[in-house]
Design a protein around this motif. Structure first.
Motif, PDB file in Angstrom:
ATOM      1  N   GLN A  45     -12.506 -12.083   6.609  1.00  0.00           N
ATOM      2  CA  GLN A  45     -11.271 -12.710   7.108  1.00  0.00           C
ATOM      3  C   GLN A  45     -10.156 -12.640   6.071  1.00  0.00           C
ATOM      4  OE1 GLN A  45     -11.595 -16.877   7.860  1.00  0.00           O
ATOM      5  NE2 GLN A  45      -9.632 -17.017   8.926  1.00  0.00           N
ATOM      6  N   GLN A  46     -10.482 -12.964   4.828  1.00  0.00           N
ATOM      7  CA  GLN A  46      -9.486 -12.906   3.765  1.00  0.00           C
ATOM      8  C   GLN A  46      -9.033 -11.480   3.506  1.00  0.00           C
ATOM      9  OE1 GLN A  46      -7.979 -15.533   2.419  1.00  0.00           O
ATOM     10  NE2 GLN A  46      -9.180 -16.757   3.872  1.00  0.00           N
ATOM     11  N   GLU A  47      -9.985 -10.525   3.573  1.00  0.00           N
ATOM     12  CA  GLU A  47      -9.592  -9.119   3.393  1.00  0.00           C
ATOM     13  C   GLU A  47      -8.682  -8.675   4.528  1.00  0.00           C
ATOM     14  OE1 GLU A  47     -13.330  -7.168   3.125  1.00  0.00           O
ATOM     15  OE2 GLU A  47     -13.503  -7.409   0.948  1.00  0.00           O
ATOM     16  N   ALA A  48      -8.983  -9.133   5.764  1.00  0.00           N
ATOM     17  CA  ALA A  48      -8.107  -8.794   6.896  1.00  0.00           C
ATOM     18  C   ALA A  48      -6.723  -9.423   6.708  1.00  0.00           C
ATOM     19  CB  ALA A  48      -8.740  -9.271   8.206  1.00  0.00           C
ATOM     20  N   ILE A  49      -6.733 -10.705   6.270  1.00  0.00           N
ATOM     21  CA  ILE A  49      -5.439 -11.372   6.011  1.00  0.00           C
ATOM     22  C   ILE A  49      -4.687 -10.648   4.910  1.00  0.00           C
ATOM     23  CG2 ILE A  49      -4.405 -13.492   5.129  1.00  0.00           C
ATOM     24  CD1 ILE A  49      -6.615 -15.037   6.528  1.00  0.00           C
ATOM     25  N   TYR A  50      -5.444 -10.210   3.861  1.00  0.00           N
ATOM     26  CA  TYR A  50      -4.798  -9.498   2.753  1.00  0.00           C
ATOM     27  C   TYR A  50      -4.191  -8.187   3.240  1.00  0.00           C
ATOM     28  CZ  TYR A  50      -4.095  -7.468  -1.874  1.00  0.00           C
ATOM     29  OH  TYR A  50      -3.532  -6.908  -2.980  1.00  0.00           O
ATOM     30  N   ALA A  51      -4.955  -7.465   4.089  1.00  0.00           N
ATOM     31  CA  ALA A  51      -4.415  -6.208   4.628  1.00  0.00           C
ATOM     32  C   ALA A  51      -3.172  -6.480   5.477  1.00  0.00           C
ATOM     33  CB  ALA A  51      -5.500  -5.501   5.455  1.00  0.00           C
ATOM     34  N   GLN A  52      -3.257  -7.543   6.277  1.00  0.00           N
ATOM     35  CA  GLN A  52      -2.096  -7.910   7.095  1.00  0.00           C
ATOM     36  C   GLN A  52      -0.907  -8.285   6.218  1.00  0.00           C
ATOM     37  OE1 GLN A  52      -2.789 -11.275   9.604  1.00  0.00           O
ATOM     38  NE2 GLN A  52      -0.899 -11.040  10.754  1.00  0.00           N
ATOM     39  N   LEU A  53      -1.157  -9.082   5.188  1.00  0.00           N
ATOM     40  CA  LEU A  53      -0.076  -9.449   4.273  1.00  0.00           C
ATOM     41  C   LEU A  53       0.473  -8.246   3.542  1.00  0.00           C
ATOM     42  CD1 LEU A  53      -1.517 -12.761   2.793  1.00  0.00           C
ATOM     43  CD2 LEU A  53       0.447 -12.533   4.297  1.00  0.00           C
ATOM     44  N   GLN A  54      -0.442  -7.304   3.155  1.00  0.00           N
ATOM     45  CA  GLN A  54       0.006  -6.091   2.473  1.00  0.00           C
ATOM     46  C   GLN A  54       0.969  -5.317   3.362  1.00  0.00           C
ATOM     47  OE1 GLN A  54      -0.559  -5.133  -0.671  1.00  0.00           O
ATOM     48  NE2 GLN A  54       0.736  -3.330  -0.364  1.00  0.00           N
ATOM     49  N   GLU A  55       0.600  -5.218   4.635  1.00  0.00           N
ATOM     50  CA  GLU A  55       1.475  -4.516   5.586  1.00  0.00           C
ATOM     51  C   GLU A  55       2.797  -5.272   5.765  1.00  0.00           C
ATOM     52  OE1 GLU A  55       1.418  -2.867  10.210  1.00  0.00           O
ATOM     53  OE2 GLU A  55      -0.285  -3.994   9.391  1.00  0.00           O
ATOM     54  N   GLN A  56       2.684  -6.598   5.871  1.00  0.00           N
ATOM     55  CA  GLN A  56       3.901  -7.399   6.030  1.00  0.00           C
ATOM     56  C   GLN A  56       4.796  -7.303   4.803  1.00  0.00           C
ATOM     57  OE1 GLN A  56       2.695 -11.356   6.976  1.00  0.00           O
ATOM     58  NE2 GLN A  56       2.016 -10.859   9.049  1.00  0.00           N
ATOM     59  N   VAL A  57       4.178  -7.321   3.602  1.00  0.00           N
ATOM     60  CA  VAL A  57       4.977  -7.179   2.372  1.00  0.00           C
ATOM     61  C   VAL A  57       5.679  -5.835   2.360  1.00  0.00           C
ATOM     62  CG1 VAL A  57       4.810  -6.921  -0.132  1.00  0.00           C
ATOM     63  CG2 VAL A  57       3.653  -8.812   1.000  1.00  0.00           C
ATOM     64  N   THR A  58       4.950  -4.781   2.731  1.00  0.00           N
ATOM     65  CA  THR A  58       5.566  -3.439   2.759  1.00  0.00           C
ATOM     66  C   THR A  58       6.743  -3.412   3.742  1.00  0.00           C
ATOM     67  OG1 THR A  58       3.421  -2.453   2.222  1.00  0.00           O
ATOM     68  CG2 THR A  58       5.122  -0.991   3.131  1.00  0.00           C
ATOM     69  N   ASN A  59       6.463  -3.912   4.957  1.00  0.00           N
ATOM     70  CA  ASN A  59       7.527  -3.918   5.969  1.00  0.00           C
ATOM     71  C   ASN A  59       8.692  -4.813   5.545  1.00  0.00           C
ATOM     72  OD1 ASN A  59       5.952  -2.247   7.575  1.00  0.00           O
ATOM     73  ND2 ASN A  59       5.013  -3.971   8.691  1.00  0.00           N
ATOM     74  N   GLN A  60       8.334  -5.962   4.984  1.00  0.00           N
ATOM     75  CA  GLN A  60       9.388  -6.880   4.567  1.00  0.00           C
ATOM     76  C   GLN A  60      10.212  -6.288   3.439  1.00  0.00           C
ATOM     77  OE1 GLN A  60       9.947  -9.483   6.297  1.00  0.00           O
ATOM     78  NE2 GLN A  60      11.656 -10.341   5.124  1.00  0.00           N
ATOM     79  N   THR A  61       9.542  -5.600   2.498  1.00  0.00           N
ATOM     80  CA  THR A  61      10.274  -4.933   1.407  1.00  0.00           C
ATOM     81  C   THR A  61      11.226  -3.894   1.961  1.00  0.00           C
ATOM     82  OG1 THR A  61       8.384  -5.298  -0.062  1.00  0.00           O
ATOM     83  CG2 THR A  61      10.011  -3.660  -0.744  1.00  0.00           C
ATOM     84  N   ALA A  62      10.723  -3.141   2.952  1.00  0.00           N
ATOM     85  CA  ALA A  62      11.587  -2.129   3.578  1.00  0.00           C
ATOM     86  C   ALA A  62      12.778  -2.799   4.273  1.00  0.00           C
ATOM     87  CB  ALA A  62      10.777  -1.299   4.575  1.00  0.00           C
ATOM     88  N   ASP A  63      12.495  -3.933   4.965  1.00  0.00           N
ATOM     89  CA  ASP A  63      13.594  -4.636   5.639  1.00  0.00           C
ATOM     90  C   ASP A  63      14.621  -5.148   4.637  1.00  0.00           C
ATOM     91  OD1 ASP A  63      12.363  -4.178   8.019  1.00  0.00           O
ATOM     92  OD2 ASP A  63      11.409  -6.162   8.143  1.00  0.00           O
ATOM     93  N   VAL A  64      14.145  -5.710   3.518  1.00  0.00           N
ATOM     94  CA  VAL A  64      15.072  -6.208   2.500  1.00  0.00           C
ATOM     95  C   VAL A  64      15.891  -5.063   1.928  1.00  0.00           C
ATOM     96  CG1 VAL A  64      15.232  -7.290   0.232  1.00  0.00           C
ATOM     97  CG2 VAL A  64      13.686  -8.233   1.950  1.00  0.00           C
TER      98      VAL A  64
END
Length: 709
Positions: free
Chosen positions: A557-576
């Protein structure tokens, strides 16, 4: 209401998830799908909670939707952006939650917080932070309560039939609110109240009518009739009584008329009686006179005789007086003759004086005739003097007016020069004001755009910061979970070994010669295992296995959350970065921004420049107002000077014309007055003539008095 975007932070199963509904604006319908427990209803809960502080199904309170895995540093926040009637609203709500203290150590329970932000104008932002204000504003926007919103707009799981199965009162209340028919309901209630009041009034009127019936019809002849029939009957009776009353009034009027005629005749008879009495008195007097007639005739004869005697006496008296007057007249005639002699001598003396006085009178007449000519000359000389004075006065006025006209002309020249300069300055300032106004509008638009972009960058940067922090925390939880998995594996391996050894020992004890081995199937058992039976139980085995599975599931679960957060961080960085690039495109080429701090610095510079421009505009406005006031005053003064010049010019023309008239009159008078004649000499001669004429008149008066005597 049209939802645009919803963001859920540590809300339900979501760490930091954003649902962008604007991607589906071009679609007539879209579906939120997923497995059971994946968080579909949580999205609806988040929308209802953001709007009303409640969930969609009312199963859990808002503060119960905080994520179970949220730490004391992770704040649960729901942000909803929606649009209504071309106005965009940003609603942020935080439930009551336990977080780490901002100062000191330990945790603290923070209350619910809410804020609603929207723009009334592109420059005016409104933010409501009180729950009561936000609730009233949401109710004014949607026109629905939370319960009605859940029943009409949202149909949560297994609650579709809640609205359908609701009683008629609830349905009526909900539909009335949806279609805004409260006014009709109020009108209906008012009509019902009015009808009740009318019924009450009618009952009172019927009671009053019954009382009137009992008073008017005590015998009750018409008590059983209807009200209309009763009223008609009594109206007919009243009409008959009124007709009888009118007839009686007519008879009374006729009697009054006859009585008045009798009274008039009585007065007439009384007057006739008075006249008869007077006639009887006259007849009595006539009889008395007829009885005295012989005596009156005798008296008349005696009066005639006395009148003849009186006439004769008067004639005799007049004769005696005439004789006496004759004697007196003769004596008076003698006296008159003597007096005539004296008068004759006096007349001769008076005639000599009169002759001398007549000569003087002739001279006085001649002087009197010349006196009129002298007076005319004196009058003309006086007119000449007056005309000379008027001419001099007009000349002084002309000099003063011409001097004033010259001053006004000089002032007008100076004013025109100053006015032209002020008008040029006014036009210049107006141009500067318009240019500055255009610049301010552009600066305001750019500042507003930069502010919105900076707010978006700040929000996205803050979200990126939270995501990075959550990613770091999740990484820590993964490392901790791996340790827990390794520990669980070691525990399970030991328990499993003990469990297997126990099973082997139990099997070994159960082996008998000739029976197949349950492991290898051999019938001979030359060497039976001598493993010691351990104390591990099946429950211990299942517990270790369950702990191992739990640790593994938590790690996954934590690894899935981490992968999800990693994707969100990447997308969020791109958005910023995308927002930073868009922000940079609105700036001059020499200015670059790389972070939210750079954006805030640029925004502060833009705000300072905008404030300076507005201050400069205010300065130009005041200066332009001063110049405009000065121009207005100068224009008014110029008009007054021009009016004064026109007035002076008119006066000068009038005065020139008056001078010409005076000159013409003066020339005419000079033609009539002899040359070398002065007013003082003529006045002396007139006075001497007056004195001589007065002396002659006095002498004539004295002579006439002497003649009379």
């Amino acid at each position: 209401m049209k939802p645009i975007k919803i963001r859920m932070q540590y809300f339900g199963p979501y760490v930091d998830e954003t649902v962008d509904f604007s991607r589906f604006f071009d679609k007539p319908v879209f579906l939120i799908a997923g497995k059971t427990g994946s968080g579909k209803t949580t999205i609806l809960d988040a929308i209802v909670y953001a709007l009303f502080g409640e969930t969609s199904g009312q199963v859990r309170e808002g503060n119960q939707l905080r994520a179970n895995f949220a730490g004391p540093d992770e704040r649960t926040v729901v942000s909803l952006v929606f649009e209504h009637q071309d106005t965009t609203y940003t609603l942020i709500r935080q439930p009551k939650q336990v977080l780490r203290k901002k100062r000191g150590t330990g945790n603290k329970e923070y209350g619910e917080e809410v804020s609603l932000t929207y723009y009334v104008t592109p420059q005016k932002e409104v933010t409501l932070k009180k729950s009561g204000q936000v609730r009233q504003k949401i109710l004014a926007i949607l026109g629905l309560t939370a319960e009605q919103f859940r029943q009409v707009v949202l149909l949560p799981q297994e609650q579709f039939n809640k609205f359908l199965l609701a009683d008629s009162d609830e349905k009526e209340k909900t539909l009335r609110t949806i279609f805004r028919t409260e006014a009709y309901q109020q009108w209906k209630e008012q009509m019902v109240d009015a009808a009740k009041k009318m019924v009450t009034t009618l009952q009172k009127q019927e009671a009053q009518l019954a009382a009137i019936k009992s008073q008017v019809d005590p015998q009750g002849d018409l008590a059983l009739d209807s009200t209309d029939h009763w009223l008609n009957t009594w109206n007919e009776r009243i009409a008959d009584q009124q007709a009888d009353l009118q007839k009686q009034q007519a008879r009374i009027a006729e009697q009054k008329r006859i009585e008045k005629e009798w009274q008039d005749q009585l007065v007439t008879y009384q007057q006739i009686n008075d006249r008869l009495q007077e006639l009887r008195d006259l007849q009595t007097q006539l009889q008395s006179l007829q009885a005295e007639l012989p005596q009156m005739q005798a008296d008349k004869q005696r009066v005639a005789l006395l009148e003849w005697v009186q006439t004769q006496v008067t004639t005799l008296t007049r004769r005696n007086e005439a004789q006496k007057q004759l004697r007196e007249g003769q004596q008076h005639q003698q006296e008159q003759q003597a007096r005539m002699e004296k008068v004759k001598l006096a007349l001769e003396k008076w005639a000599h004086k009169n002759h001398k006085l007549s000569e003087k009178e002739q001279r006085a007449v001649a002087l009197n005739q010349s006196q009129e000519q002298l007076q005319n000359q004196a009058q003309m000389l006086q007119q000449l003097a007056d005309l000379d004075g008027q001419f001099s006065e007009l000349q002084d006025r002309l000099v003063t007016a011409q001097r004033r006209q010259t001053e006004l002309e000089d002032q007008v020249v100076i004013m025109n020069a100053n006015l032209q300069q002020d008008l040029h300055r006014q036009i210049e300032l107006s141009g500067q004001k318009e240019d500055l106004a255009v610049k301010i509008v552009a600066q305001e638009q750019r500042y507003f755009q930069l502010k919105q972009s900076a707010q978006s960058i700040g929000t996205q940067a803050e979200r990126l910061k939270h995501l990075q922090k959550e990613k770091k925390n999740t990484h820590k939880r993964i490392l901790q979970a791996k340790q827990e998995v390794q520990q669980a594996d070691r525990v399970f391996a030991a328990v499993n070994n003990d469990w297997v050894a126990k099973q082997i020992a139990q099997l070994a004890q159960q082996l008998e010669p000739g029976t197949p081995c349950p492991v290898c199937g051999a019938l001979d058992h030359p060497r039976v295992a001598t493993t010691q039976i351990t104390s591990v139980t099946e429950a211990d085995y299942e517990k270790a296995q369950a702990e191992r599975e739990r640790a593994g599931n938590y790690l996954h679960q934590q690894e899935a959350i981490y992968a999800q957060l990693q994707e969100q961080v990447t997308n969020q960085t791109a958005d910023v970065e995308k927002l930073l690039n868009q922000f940079t495109e609105m700036l001059p080429q020499e200015v670059t921004v790389e972070s939210n701090a750079d954006c805030q610095a640029v925004l502060m510079q833009e705000q300072t420049a905008l404030a300076q421009s507005k201050h400069q505009a205010e300065f130009l406005e005041n200066k332009l107002a001063d110049i405009t006031q000065k121009v207005t005053q100068a224009t008014v003064q110029k008009q007054q000077n021009e009016t004064g010049q026109a007035t002076i010019a008119t006066q000068i023309a009038d005065w020139h014309e008056q001078q010409q008239i005076i000159n013409n009159k003066r020339n005419e008078l000079l033609k009539q007055v002899p040359a070398g004649v002065h007013l003082a000499t003529i006045e002396q001669q007139i006075q001497a003539n007056k004195d001589f004429i007065a002396q002659v008149a006095t002498a004539r008066k004295a002579l006439d008095q002497e003649k009379i005597h």
